[in-house]
Design a protein around this motif. Structure first.
Motif, PDB file in Angstrom:
ATOM      1  N   ILE A 108     107.412 -22.942 -62.596  1.00 25.83           N
ATOM      2  CA  ILE A 108     106.037 -23.025 -63.084  1.00 25.83           C
ATOM      3  C   ILE A 108     105.802 -21.856 -64.032  1.00 25.83           C
ATOM      4  O   ILE A 108     106.104 -20.698 -63.708  1.00 25.83           O
ATOM      5  CB  ILE A 108     105.039 -22.966 -61.920  1.00 25.83           C
ATOM      6  N   ALA A 109     105.251 -22.159 -65.214  1.00 25.26           N
ATOM      7  CA  ALA A 109     105.052 -21.126 -66.216  1.00 25.26           C
ATOM      8  C   ALA A 109     103.745 -21.365 -66.962  1.00 25.26           C
ATOM      9  O   ALA A 109     103.116 -22.420 -66.837  1.00 25.26           O
ATOM     10  CB  ALA A 109     106.225 -21.113 -67.197  1.00 25.26           C
ATOM     11  N   VAL A 110     103.362 -20.369 -67.751  1.00 22.04           N
ATOM     12  CA  VAL A 110     102.235 -20.472 -68.679  1.00 22.04           C
ATOM     13  C   VAL A 110     102.746 -19.983 -70.027  1.00 22.04           C
ATOM     14  O   VAL A 110     103.307 -18.879 -70.119  1.00 22.04           O
ATOM     15  CB  VAL A 110     101.028 -19.629 -68.222  1.00 22.04           C
ATOM     16  N   ASN A 111     102.570 -20.762 -71.069  1.00 22.41           N
ATOM     17  CA  ASN A 111     103.018 -20.331 -72.389  1.00 22.41           C
ATOM     18  C   ASN A 111     102.230 -19.097 -72.836  1.00 22.41           C
ATOM     19  O   ASN A 111     100.997 -19.130 -72.926  1.00 22.41           O
ATOM     20  CB  ASN A 111     102.838 -21.466 -73.396  1.00 22.41           C
ATOM     21  N   ARG A 112     102.958 -18.021 -73.068  1.00 21.63           N
ATOM     22  CA  ARG A 112     102.384 -16.724 -73.465  1.00 21.63           C
ATOM     23  C   ARG A 112     101.445 -16.161 -72.402  1.00 21.63           C
ATOM     24  O   ARG A 112     100.486 -15.443 -72.728  1.00 21.63           O
ATOM     25  CB  ARG A 112     101.644 -16.835 -74.804  1.00 21.63           C
ATOM     26  N   GLY A 113     101.710 -16.464 -71.148  1.00 23.34           N
ATOM     27  CA  GLY A 113     100.879 -15.925 -70.069  1.00 23.34           C
ATOM     28  C   GLY A 113     101.692 -15.761 -68.800  1.00 23.34           C
ATOM     29  O   GLY A 113     102.884 -16.062 -68.758  1.00 23.34           O
ATOM     30  N   ARG A 114     101.032 -15.291 -67.765  1.00 31.59           N
ATOM     31  CA  ARG A 114     101.662 -15.085 -66.462  1.00 31.59           C
ATOM     32  C   ARG A 114     101.141 -16.133 -65.485  1.00 31.59           C
ATOM     33  O   ARG A 114      99.952 -16.139 -65.146  1.00 31.59           O
ATOM     34  CB  ARG A 114     101.366 -13.685 -65.922  1.00 31.59           C
ATOM     35  N   ALA A 115     102.046 -16.994 -65.036  1.00 32.15           N
ATOM     36  CA  ALA A 115     101.634 -18.045 -64.104  1.00 32.15           C
ATOM     37  C   ALA A 115     101.171 -17.463 -62.772  1.00 32.15           C
ATOM     38  O   ALA A 115     100.250 -17.994 -62.149  1.00 32.15           O
ATOM     39  CB  ALA A 115     102.792 -19.016 -63.882  1.00 32.15           C
ATOM     40  N   ASP A 116     101.807 -16.391 -62.328  1.00 30.65           N
ATOM     41  CA  ASP A 116     101.418 -15.821 -61.037  1.00 30.65           C
ATOM     42  C   ASP A 116      99.977 -15.340 -61.064  1.00 30.65           C
ATOM     43  O   ASP A 116      99.190 -15.612 -60.152  1.00 30.65           O
ATOM     44  CB  ASP A 116     102.380 -14.699 -60.612  1.00 30.65           C
ATOM     45  N   ALA A 117      99.584 -14.639 -62.132  1.00 34.68           N
ATOM     46  CA  ALA A 117      98.228 -14.099 -62.218  1.00 34.68           C
ATOM     47  C   ALA A 117      97.194 -15.180 -62.539  1.00 34.68           C
ATOM     48  O   ALA A 117      96.118 -15.222 -61.939  1.00 34.68           O
ATOM     49  CB  ALA A 117      98.181 -12.999 -63.278  1.00 34.68           C
ATOM     50  N   GLU A 118      97.518 -16.062 -63.452  1.00 32.21           N
ATOM     51  CA  GLU A 118      96.528 -17.048 -63.913  1.00 32.21           C
ATOM     52  C   GLU A 118      96.324 -18.193 -62.929  1.00 32.21           C
ATOM     53  O   GLU A 118      95.247 -18.791 -62.883  1.00 32.21           O
ATOM     54  CB  GLU A 118      96.941 -17.577 -65.281  1.00 32.21           C
ATOM     55  N   LEU A 119      97.346 -18.491 -62.132  1.00 36.17           N
ATOM     56  CA  LEU A 119      97.245 -19.592 -61.181  1.00 36.17           C
ATOM     57  C   LEU A 119      97.198 -19.113 -59.734  1.00 36.17           C
ATOM     58  O   LEU A 119      97.102 -19.931 -58.821  1.00 36.17           O
ATOM     59  CB  LEU A 119      98.427 -20.558 -61.360  1.00 36.17           C
ATOM     60  N   GLY A 120      97.277 -17.802 -59.537  1.00 34.25           N
ATOM     61  CA  GLY A 120      97.235 -17.257 -58.178  1.00 34.25           C
ATOM     62  C   GLY A 120      98.457 -17.603 -57.360  1.00 34.25           C
ATOM     63  O   GLY A 120      98.330 -17.900 -56.166  1.00 34.25           O
ATOM     64  N   LEU A 121      99.633 -17.520 -57.968  1.00 30.42           N
ATOM     65  CA  LEU A 121     100.860 -17.953 -57.305  1.00 30.42           C
ATOM     66  C   LEU A 121     101.599 -16.770 -56.678  1.00 30.42           C
ATOM     67  O   LEU A 121     101.551 -15.651 -57.188  1.00 30.42           O
ATOM     68  CB  LEU A 121     101.774 -18.666 -58.301  1.00 30.42           C
ATOM     69  N   ALA A 122     102.313 -17.069 -55.588  1.00 32.44           N
ATOM     70  CA  ALA A 122     103.095 -16.045 -54.893  1.00 32.44           C
ATOM     71  C   ALA A 122     104.218 -16.724 -54.129  1.00 32.44           C
ATOM     72  O   ALA A 122     104.121 -17.904 -53.776  1.00 32.44           O
ATOM     73  CB  ALA A 122     102.206 -15.254 -53.932  1.00 32.44           C
ATOM     74  N   PRO A 123     105.307 -16.004 -53.859  1.00 35.23           N
ATOM     75  CA  PRO A 123     106.388 -16.564 -53.059  1.00 35.23           C
ATOM     76  C   PRO A 123     105.890 -17.076 -51.713  1.00 35.23           C
ATOM     77  O   PRO A 123     105.029 -16.457 -51.077  1.00 35.23           O
ATOM     78  CB  PRO A 123     107.344 -15.385 -52.889  1.00 35.23           C
ATOM     79  N   GLY A 124     106.425 -18.232 -51.321  1.00 38.68           N
ATOM     80  CA  GLY A 124     106.063 -18.844 -50.061  1.00 38.68           C
ATOM     81  C   GLY A 124     105.057 -19.972 -50.199  1.00 38.68           C
ATOM     82  O   GLY A 124     104.893 -20.776 -49.274  1.00 38.68           O
ATOM     83  N   MET A 125     104.345 -20.063 -51.332  1.00 40.36           N
ATOM     84  CA  MET A 125     103.349 -21.116 -51.516  1.00 40.36           C
ATOM     85  C   MET A 125     104.014 -22.477 -51.612  1.00 40.36           C
ATOM     86  O   MET A 125     105.052 -22.644 -52.274  1.00 40.36           O
ATOM     87  CB  MET A 125     102.523 -20.866 -52.774  1.00 40.36           C
TER      88      MET A 125
END
Length: 240
Positions: A218-235
């Protein structure tokens, strides 16, 4: 080739200590720090990342895996030989995904012990020396065959995020398959479309794709998927 797969992080003395042991005990070996930021203390998540990475290396490569929250406890020290590659480390789930995805599997218990064995650093004192012995063709470490862990309930693919990389991209434990093409990925109350690569979507748009390891990412073009989508290991993830 001896490859280190650990959750030590890049800072501190631990990688250097293991590297020093290997260079002394196997001076002719190529030593590669493959991953030093595996999911900390989580062998299950780490197992899917290790399984995806190892297939890019030739047979007889030796992986020293140290994601070992139970170090010094009753978990067994083992060696797995899977499809010609060696894996040295704890029997705590770290090598299970490699085993369930492999065609040929052989487990052995590490019977050898050094004169001095730290209660908390088996990577340096036990696993690195055993890896060096394997590289030299010395099998005196073996305590004999081992049936291995019960893998009947261990999934070959894992519908969870297992790793977030330097760019904030979220790598999952699911291998890409043609049956997933065109589906949306559901995670943390988001529905994310598939794309081939970053340049196929507008700047700032989330997407999922088949990454270079063959895993769903999962990615965001020119962005951080973890910060913008609230993602973390284990989800958990799903496809809709």
């Amino acid at each position: 080739m001896i490859l280190l797969f650990t959750d030590f992080g890049a800072e501190g003395p631990y990688l250097g200590q293991m590297d020093a042991v290997l260079r002394q005990a196997a001076p002719g070996a190529e030593i590669i720090n493959l991953v030093s930021d595996a999911p900390a203390g989580d062998p299950r998540l780490s197992a899917y990342l290790l399984a995806a990475l190892c297939r890019f290396f030739p047979k007889d490569s030796i992986f020293v895996g140290v994601v070992d929250p139970g170090v010094g406890g009753d978990r067994l020290p083992v060696v797995l030989k899977a499809d010609g590659r060696w894996f040295v480390g704890p029997d705590n789930g770290l090598f299970n995904t490699v085993a369930v995805q492999a065609s040929q599997v052989e487990w052995q218990i590490i019977g050898w012990r050094p004169e001095q064995l730290s209660n908390s650093f088996h990577g340096r004192d036990l696993f690195a020396p055993v890896a060096a012995r394997i590289e030299r063709g010395d099998m005196t470490w073996s305590g004999g065959p081992y049936a291995g862990p019960d893998l009947s309930g261990w999934p070959t693919d894992f519908l969870r995020i297992v790793y977030v990389d330097h760019y904030g991209n979220a790598i999952t434990g699911a291998r890409y398959a043609a049956s997933l093409a065109g589906l949306s990925l559901a995670v943390n109350d988001h529905r994310i479309p598939e794309a081939k690569t970053f340049s196929d979507v507008p700047e700032g748009q989330p997407f999922w794709y088949c990454n270079s390891m063959g895993l769903v990412e999962i990615a965001v073009n020119r962005g951080r998927a973890d910060a913008e989508l609230g993602l973390a290991p284990g989800m958990e993830i799903g496809f809709v």
